[in-house]
Design an enzyme around this catalytic site. Sequence first.
Site, PDB file in Angstrom:
ATOM      1  CB  SER A  38      -3.886  -2.679  -2.621  1.00  0.00           C
ATOM      2  OG  SER A  38      -2.891  -2.121  -1.770  1.00  0.00           O
ATOM      3  CG  ASP A 304       3.428  -7.348  -1.537  1.00  0.00           C
ATOM      4  OD1 ASP A 304       3.271  -6.671  -0.494  1.00  0.00           O
ATOM      5  OD2 ASP A 304       2.583  -7.365  -2.453  1.00  0.00           O
ATOM      6  CG  HIS A 307      -0.031  -5.443  -0.472  1.00  0.00           C
ATOM      7  ND1 HIS A 307       0.773  -5.223  -1.560  1.00  0.00           N
ATOM      8  CD2 HIS A 307      -0.921  -4.426  -0.442  1.00  0.00           C
ATOM      9  CE1 HIS A 307       0.386  -4.115  -2.184  1.00  0.00           C
ATOM     10  NE2 HIS A 307      -0.637  -3.609  -1.523  1.00  0.00           N
TER      11      HIS A 307
END
Length: 636
Positions: A38, A304, A307
């Site tokens: 991600s 978050d 990330h």
Amino acid sequence: MNKAFPLACATALALAVASAPAWANPSPYSTMVVFGDSLSDAGQFPDPGGPLGSATRFTNRTGPTYQNGSGEVYGQVSPTLLGDRLGLGSTELGASTSVVNQALGLADGNNWAVGGYRTDQILDSITGQSTVETGGIVLRQRPGYLANGNRADAKALYYLTGGGNDFLQGQVTSVATAAAAAGRLAASAQALQQAGARYIMVWLLPDLGLTPFNYGTANQSGVSALSSVFNQALVAQLAQIDAEVIPLNVPLLLSEVVADPARYGLATGENLVGTCFNGNGCTANANYGLGSAAPDPSKLLFNDSVHPTTTGQKLIADYAYSLLSAPWELTLLPEMAHAGLRSHQDALRNQWQQPWQPVGGWQALIDTGGEQLTFDNQHGGAKGDGNGYTLTVGGSYRLNTAWRVGVAAGYYRQRMEAGVADSDYSLNSYLGTAFAQYQQGRLWGDLAATGGSLDYDSLKRTFDLGVGQRSEKGDSQGELWAVTGRLGIEVAPADSPWRVSPFVSADYASVKVDGYSERTERATALDIGDQRRDSKRLGLGLKVSRSLGDATQLFAEAAHEREFNDDAQQLDLALRSLPANGFTLQGYSAQRNLDRASFGLRHQLAPGLSVSGMYNWRRTDASQQQGLNLGLTLAF
């Protein structure tokens, strides 16, 4: 990496990808291909909380509300930002396995990174199958990048991240499992190399103990230790791969950012590793978090629990670009020396236009001038603008009616700004030349040999890093050797005021620049290898002069030269923080065709004493050099 997936995904019509900005430099890479998790996912999943056709990316929305359902898309991740800077189009930077692309018949991109992927899944997306799923539901599958015998593009840049989800999904619990996960990521790079990939950029894993997910917990120290084990195993295995593997020391970079946040536009006085922006699985920052009175993710490092914000992503993209663009600038250092040599040779040739002294007599010369040097953007070369001044002194002795010989010494001071952030490079050249001239009847010729010492006394490489800039400094030495010769014939009648002489020329010059180390130990500092750039040219030209009376003469010269050593320069580099993981990248390419011209005016002030002024010009498809000179000669 991805801690938690959205539990529901809406059907979307298109994937929004940023277009390349106007300031992107020409890139030597044919395209960019991304694999990972991600941290690099360009938008494999539809975005249920965004506008129609948007995609989920694992960073903050673009604002101003930063809320789901606001119509705001997610910001870009580092490989997309890097691709923008390299001038790549949206197709290359888009997601590879998007269900939206499939539904609408849109072309897939070259970004194979998928949120949630472990290192085994990253490897599978290269050699096996790419799968995008959420909540156990497979959204789309397609053969991996190298499946069905596909080959890698040797001119492409490959970008690789991974390892975080091995930790977050409980696969890494010991030294052995950390090393095994690193081995799988290295195997991904190895698979690309074996299929033909040459340039592979690989992230080191960020220190997962210094993320909001682990910071301040009982797991922090253990996770940090295993992150270090992962990276030690990774760099050791990457060093064995027969490719140009470019490591990104992301954990060191982020530690530098946290230590001096104001320099990079982040908030001061905040816990940047213990708080986040959106509060998803972590403590939202009280002053800049999503629920605060003035939400601003640009002031925070984490969106978050794991990330980065778009600020963090941009820092990493700028860091990567600083390494890729370094050889585009640094391979201009030999070209600066070649430019100084050419200016020295032009000054001598212009002085050789003066009438010879009597047999057995001496003639002294002094010449001073200013030069301007410009390099245009090219694939593997940065744009640069330089200027300098030169001083040449010397003398000649006439042996007989046909020959005279002489020596000259020259000093050339240059300064050049190069690259998008105006790096600053300075050079002092100290040159010495011995020459001989022949003139008998209509036939004439000259031959000169030059040696010199090069002092690069200030090398300041500057690049964007977040909202500001960073510079890495060093200095170096070098040397120069050259031989040049011309042979021509006078074709104008003896009683004509014109002198017209076609000629052939041959030039050889070799410049060596010693390797050096930039002075800091920061993530961006480099060890730079030795450079050597040889020039081999043949030319055809015409020399013309006309008397305007007994004391004044106009003279001009034009030539076309062919360069026989026009291969791209290759520069050896290594991060100072990872000296064992060296790599070689492409730099400047000399141009095949060169045109040059000069014209001037000489006036005799007194018997044996003359003054002259000259303009010199040289041009290739990627560079231009021009200068003005003023000279004096005195025969005695």
